[in-house]
Design an enzyme around this catalytic site. Structure first.
Site, PDB file in Angstrom:
ATOM      1  CG  ASP A  63      -1.949   1.035   1.277  1.00  0.00           C
ATOM      2  OD1 ASP A  63      -2.378   1.464   0.196  1.00  0.00           O
ATOM      3  OD2 ASP A  63      -2.362   1.438   2.386  1.00  0.00           O
ATOM      4  N   GLY A  82      -6.640   9.042   7.942  1.00  0.00           N
ATOM      5  CA  GLY A  82      -6.479   9.381   9.359  1.00  0.00           C
ATOM      6  C   GLY A  82      -7.785   9.494  10.119  1.00  0.00           C
TER       7      GLY A  82
HETATM    8 ZN    ZN Z   1      -4.491   5.264   1.491  1.00  0.00          ZN
END
Ligand code: ZN
Length: 311
Positions: free
Chosen positions: A81, A180
């Protein structure tokens, strides 16, 4: 059963979304495999560079092999990722990843295309599939930091040109989510009209949603009650996942929710047991709670029960 990302995404495309779970430690491994096996959901195990070097790629590789033996019914593929060109090429050479994400989304359009083309060439030579990002998902996670003012939604025409010129296998698009814990100041707003336009332009390319943790209010409240400072953290309503999947989102990334559960479990445990120094008790609690969370998430994604198609 370790399979490949391309097969999993093709099977999911326009029917449901695969959970792509970012993990880095032993307890997450155990919880993820337990939750996905119990809910019979295929899944992607996603490793960022920070996760790979939090311990060591060799250790993670042997843990994944171990998990495959312990959970023979698990159907999954291993994905890198948010790589850069160098880390993607390293993962491609390792022979352990089924797919990589090259994230050159902060570059200008032509530079993003050039970098993505190079990674696609190297990956396809080895039979590995590639995700790239166009537009820019805002927020902070691991090495990513994109200010709200710099976040850019994906342009459907540019998406079509990007896929055509790079040969990328699946595309991360920015439709209103962010990385986040602090996602939205107002109500959740995924731009479904924009998503539909992107899908119309590239109907055969599975799309990917980043920054899609749900940040449950209950977790935030419990973390705050034990001294954390997460007031104002908001996420994506999980009831939006299936409508997103029907518009081409075949992979949804989940990272922050796991960290919230870890933080809450450990904060509460050590507050309630100030005399304890045994990390194994909250560790085992976390594994159980993460497994339950993953199973529930897979129901929201529509992937629960879909592992049967691969047996
Ligand atoms: Zn991401």
């Amino acid at each position: 059963m370790i399979t490949d990302t391309q097969t999993l995404l093709k099977n999911a495309h326009r029917k449901y979304a695969l959970g792509s779970y970012n993990i880095a430690n032993l307890e997450q491994f155990m919880g993820l495999f337990k939750g996905c096996t119990e809910s019979q959901a295929p899944f992607l195990l996603a490793l960022t560079d920070l996760a790979l070097y939090y311990s060591h790629p060799k250790l993670l590789e042997s843990m994944i092999r171990g998990m495959e033996e312990i959970f023979p019914d698990a159907v999954f593929a291993v994905h890198h990722d948010h790589g850069n060109e160098e880390s993607c090429k390293r993962c491609i050479q390792s022979g352990f990843f089924s797919s990589v994400m090259i994230d050159a989304s902060k570059e200008d359009f032509e530079t993003n295309i050039a970098i993505t083309q190079r990674v696609v060439r190297a990956a396809h030579e080895k039979g590995i599939s590639v995700e790239a990002e166009l537009g820019q998902v805002g927020g902070n996670e691991d090495t990513i930091e994109v200010k709200e003012s710099e976040a850019k939604l994906t342009d459907p025409d540019k998406a079509a040109e990007f896929v055509e010129r790079t040969g990328v296998d699946f595309l991360a698009c920015a439709i209103g989510t962010s990385h986040g814990a602090f996602k939205f100041s107002g109500p959740t707003n995924l731009h479904f009209d924009l998503l539909s336009s992107i899908q119309e332009k590239i109907p055969n390319t599975p799309l990917v949603l980043h920054g899609a943790s749900s940040i449950p209010a209950d977790e935030v409240q419990r973390i705050t009650a034990t001294g954390g400072k997460l007031q104002g953290a908001r996420g994506v309503d999980p009831s939006l996942f299936i409508p997103a999947a029907s518009r081409g989102i075949a992979k949804i990334n989940i990272a922050t929710d796991s960290r919230l559960i870890w933080t809450r479990v450990h904060r509460e445990y050590f507050q309630e047991h100030p005399e304890s120094v045994d990390f194994r008790v909250p560790g085992a609690n976390f594994t159980q709670e993460y497994a339950r969370f993953v199973a529930e998430k897979n129901h929201h994604l529509g992937s629960a029960g879909m592992a049967k198609a691969f047996s």
